[in-house]
Design an enzyme around this catalytic site. Structure first.
Site, PDB file in Angstrom:
ATOM      1  CD  GLU A  85      -1.806   2.986   3.873  1.00 15.11           C
ATOM      2  OE1 GLU A  85      -2.237   4.154   3.975  1.00 15.11           O
ATOM      3  OE2 GLU A  85      -2.528   1.970   3.898  1.00 15.11           O
ATOM      4  NE  ARG A  89      -2.571  -1.397  11.093  1.00 15.56           N
ATOM      5  CZ  ARG A  89      -3.510  -0.765  10.437  1.00 15.56           C
ATOM      6  NH1 ARG A  89      -4.774  -1.014  10.714  1.00 15.56           N
ATOM      7  NH2 ARG A  89      -3.215   0.114   9.526  1.00 15.56           N
ATOM      8  CB  SER A  96     -11.930  -4.837   7.616  1.00 17.77           C
ATOM      9  OG  SER A  96     -10.937  -4.638   6.675  1.00 17.77           O
ATOM     10  NE  ARG A 155      -3.756  -2.414   1.131  1.00 20.97           N
ATOM     11  CZ  ARG A 155      -4.813  -2.651   1.884  1.00 20.97           C
ATOM     12  NH1 ARG A 155      -5.351  -1.676   2.587  1.00 20.97           N
ATOM     13  NH2 ARG A 155      -5.349  -3.860   1.943  1.00 20.97           N
ATOM     14  NE  ARG A 176      -3.934   3.085  13.090  1.00 20.81           N
ATOM     15  CZ  ARG A 176      -5.102   2.488  13.058  1.00 20.81           C
ATOM     16  NH1 ARG A 176      -5.311   1.415  13.761  1.00 20.81           N
ATOM     17  NH2 ARG A 176      -6.071   2.960  12.320  1.00 20.81           N
ATOM     18  CG  HIS A 177      -0.937   3.385   8.081  1.00 18.61           C
ATOM     19  ND1 HIS A 177      -1.465   4.163   9.068  1.00 18.61           N
ATOM     20  CD2 HIS A 177      -1.985   2.887   7.390  1.00 18.61           C
ATOM     21  CE1 HIS A 177      -2.788   4.153   8.980  1.00 18.61           C
ATOM     22  NE2 HIS A 177      -3.131   3.370   7.968  1.00 18.61           N
ATOM     23  CD  GLU A 220      -9.214  -1.732  10.147  1.00 18.79           C
ATOM     24  OE1 GLU A 220      -9.595  -0.544  10.064  1.00 18.79           O
ATOM     25  OE2 GLU A 220      -8.818  -2.385   9.175  1.00 18.79           O
TER      26      GLU A 220
HETATM   27  P1  AMO Z   1      -8.213  -3.685   4.725  1.00 20.70           P
HETATM   28  O1  AMO Z   1      -7.808  -2.709   3.673  1.00 20.70           O
HETATM   29  O2  AMO Z   1      -9.008  -3.172   5.867  1.00 20.70           O
HETATM   30  O3  AMO Z   1      -9.099  -4.854   4.084  1.00 20.70           O
HETATM   31  O4  AMO Z   1      -6.924  -4.431   5.257  1.00 20.70           O
HETATM   32  C1  AMO Z   1      -7.029  -5.528   6.117  1.00 20.70           C
HETATM   33  C2  AMO Z   1      -6.073  -5.411   7.282  1.00 20.70           C
HETATM   34  O5  AMO Z   1      -4.743  -5.264   6.811  1.00 20.70           O
HETATM   35  C3  AMO Z   1      -4.005  -4.450   7.685  1.00 20.70           C
HETATM   36  N1  AMO Z   1      -3.462  -3.295   6.946  1.00 20.70           N
HETATM   37  C4  AMO Z   1      -2.244  -2.748   7.163  1.00 20.70           C
HETATM   38  N2  AMO Z   1      -1.259  -3.072   8.030  1.00 20.70           N
HETATM   39  C5  AMO Z   1      -0.135  -2.334   8.002  1.00 20.70           C
HETATM   40  N3  AMO Z   1       0.066  -1.289   7.151  1.00 20.70           N
HETATM   41  C6  AMO Z   1      -0.897  -0.946   6.265  1.00 20.70           C
HETATM   42  N4  AMO Z   1      -0.670   0.063   5.421  1.00 20.70           N
HETATM   43  C7  AMO Z   1      -2.117  -1.680   6.238  1.00 20.70           C
HETATM   44  N5  AMO Z   1      -3.251  -1.617   5.513  1.00 20.70           N
HETATM   45  C8  AMO Z   1      -4.049  -2.600   5.954  1.00 20.70           C
HETATM   46  C9  AMO Z   1      -4.938  -3.997   8.784  1.00 20.70           C
HETATM   47  C10 AMO Z   1      -6.297  -4.179   8.146  1.00 20.70           C
HETATM   48  O6  AMO Z   1      -7.300  -4.407   9.095  1.00 20.70           O
HETATM   49  N6  AMO Z   1      -9.595  -7.044   1.273  1.00 20.70           N
HETATM   50  C11 AMO Z   1      -9.890  -6.524   2.592  1.00 20.70           C
HETATM   51  C12 AMO Z   1     -10.054  -7.633   3.617  1.00 20.70           C
HETATM   52  C13 AMO Z   1     -11.263  -8.522   3.379  1.00 20.70           C
HETATM   53  O7  AMO Z   1     -12.389  -7.977   3.300  1.00 20.70           O
HETATM   54  O8  AMO Z   1     -11.088  -9.750   3.296  1.00 20.70           O
HETATM   55  C14 AMO Z   1      -8.772  -5.575   3.002  1.00 20.70           C
HETATM   56  O9  AMO Z   1      -7.693  -5.558   2.463  1.00 20.70           O
HETATM   57  O10 AMO Z   1      -4.756  -4.878   9.876  1.00 20.70           O
END
Ligand code: AMO
Length: 431
Positions: free
Chosen positions: A214, A405, A357, A212, A220-221, A354
């Site tokens: 970000e 996380r 999801s 990502r 946390r990212h 979180e």
């Molecule tokens: P989502 O985008 O909420 O859902 O991502 C799911 C989980 O991935 C983790 N996460 C991250 N951890 C660290 N750095 C990041 N930049 C980051 N982005 C996300 C979080 C988050 O809750 N496809 C859906 C899931 C599904 O519906 O099956 C999805 O990607 O812990």
């Protein structure tokens, strides 16, 4: 190079000839005696060099710097004065790889090194047993996840990480040059795990990298994280997904307590197995609770409101809780709508943050296309995905959980980067 790790040596082995190898954690040369505190994967062992007994070896010790790699062969001696009541009197010692001085950082934990310094010299940072423990725990957590998924008849799959279409919104896509085509690094296995629901594999999971872009620099990212995803077909509702998930969490916590209790102790972490079922609270209920605390919540929870909700839930005795029935406009196109406003999606939060999801997916082709258009997406860009919905697609659902996380929250780490060996973020590409 070794017959034993340090922790395998006991005072009862007095008189035995053994070979050990590792790093010189500390060296002290006094007039007629010298000591090396040797460190290996399992702990520490004292090498004691009485000048009268070790002869020329004593002079060799002057060449030894801290963190030099040595191997030594010698006799085990029970000695109440030595750490753990045991020492080795070496007969021979080899300097295998000399360490330069000064060291790039202090990893003893006596001085608090900045995270940046630690990450720049990660090879050295990881010599700190407390830092290493995080990764032994992470390893065990993933073993626990795999065992649980296997016991529940899921198969592990691996989907492509170079993709033509993103599933989680355009803002965080990393473009890559793919020969003459435009491609991206995969943000999540979402589209592929769903396509697999149209096959005989009606329960799949994947543990793999997700990317990502970000832009926000938070604790946390990451721009590369490890995503644990599962998807299951023939569900009655998203309750099937949540129920499996909460059982998985309990099983993983039990696995950790059984297999890495020493590492958890070292970090001072006590993991109480959570009670089932986890609390479920709808988004609207959560919003009401927060508004009563004068927080202004829109259609989604931001970091601040997640944190505040965590405090409210903690007071009621809940560490883990599901937030359900989010508003459909703020949820991805692949989620099934429930009514004009809400959809069948959830987040799993742990102490105000979180972790995951998921939800029930829209498996009806026409509804799915309608939802895509509503979110200004072009169905043509998703042809391979949509095709799988035209020839028999069962109702299905699943979730994605960020492994880092999860580790961060379980171990109370201040920054998610502490749960990655070599983290990637907006400012870090090396090492
Ligand atoms: P989502 O985008 O909420 O859902 O991502 C799911 C989980 O991935 C983790 N996460 C991250 N951890 C660290 N750095 C990041 N930049 C980051 N982005 C996300 C979080 C988050 O809750 N496809 C859906 C899931 C599904 O519906 O099956 C999805 O990607 O812990």
């Amino acid at each position: 190079m070794r017959t034993h790790y340090s922790a395998q040596l006991e005072p009862t082995m007095d008189g035995k000839l053994v070979k050990v190898a590792g790093w010189v954690n500390d060296i002290r040369i006094l007039g007629k005696i010298a000591f090396i505190n040797l460190r290996d994967r399992e702990g520490y062992i004292q090498l004691t060099f009485p000048k009268s007994k070790v002869g020329e070896l004593f002079d060799e010790l002057k060449k030894v710097t801290k963190e030099t790699v040595v191997s030594a062969e010698g006799i085990v001696k029970a000695n109440k004065e030595a750490p753990r009541g045991i020492e080795i009197i070496p007969q021979s010692m080899k300097i295998i790889s000399k360490a330069k001085a000064p060291l790039p950082m202090d990893f003893s934990g006596k001085i608090n090194s900045e995270l940046e310094t630690r990450l720049n010299a990660r090879f050295m940072d990881l010599r700190n047993p407390r830092v290493a423990a995080v990764f032994s725990i992470r390893d065990s957590l993933l073993t626990g996840v795999r065992e649980f998924m296997d016991d529940n008849d899921f198969i592990e799959v691996h989907t492509p990480k170079i993709v033509a279409t993103g599933a989680e919104g355009g803002a965080t896509l990393f473009p890559v040059k793919y020969f003459n085509e435009k491609a991206y690094l995969s943000q999540s296995p979402q589209l592929f795990k769903q396509v697999l629901m149209a096959t005989n594999f009606d329960r799949v999971y994947e543990i793999g990298p997700a990317f990502r872009a970000e832009k926000s620099d938070t604790t946390r990212h990451l721009s590369e994280f490890t995503s644990f995803d599962f998807e299951m077909a023939f569900i009655d509702s998203m309750e099937d997904v949540m129920s499996l998930m909460e059982q998985m969490i309990v099983s993983v916590v039990e696995h950790l307590n059984k297999n890495v209790s020493d590492e958890l102790d070292l970090l001072g972490i006590l993991l109480d197995p959570p009670k089932l079922p986890f609390k479920r609270i709808t988004f609207d209920e959560a919003r009401n609770l927060l508004e009563r605390k004068s927080m202004d919540v829109g259609e989604d929870l931001d970091t601040e409101s997640e944190k505040a909700l965590g405090e409210i839930m903690a007071k009621r005795g809940y560490d883990f809780y599901f937030i359900t029935e989010f508003h459909s406009d703020v949820r991805p196109f692949y989620i099934m709508e429930r009514d004009d406003v809400h959809c069948h999606s959830f987040d799993l939060d742990y102490r105000g943050s979180e972790l995951s999801s998921g939800g029930q997916r829209e498996h009806r082709y026409e509804h799915l296309v309608r939802r895509m258009k509503k979110q200004n997406l072009n169905p043509k860009d998703f042809e391979f995905y949509l095709n799988a919905f035209k020839y028999g697609m069962p109702p299905h659902g699943g979730m994605g959980l960020g492994v880092e996380r999860f580790v961060q929250k379980l171990l109370n780490l201040p920054n998610v980067r502490e749960a990655v060996l070599f983290p990637r973020d907006r400012y870090r590409l090396v090492p």
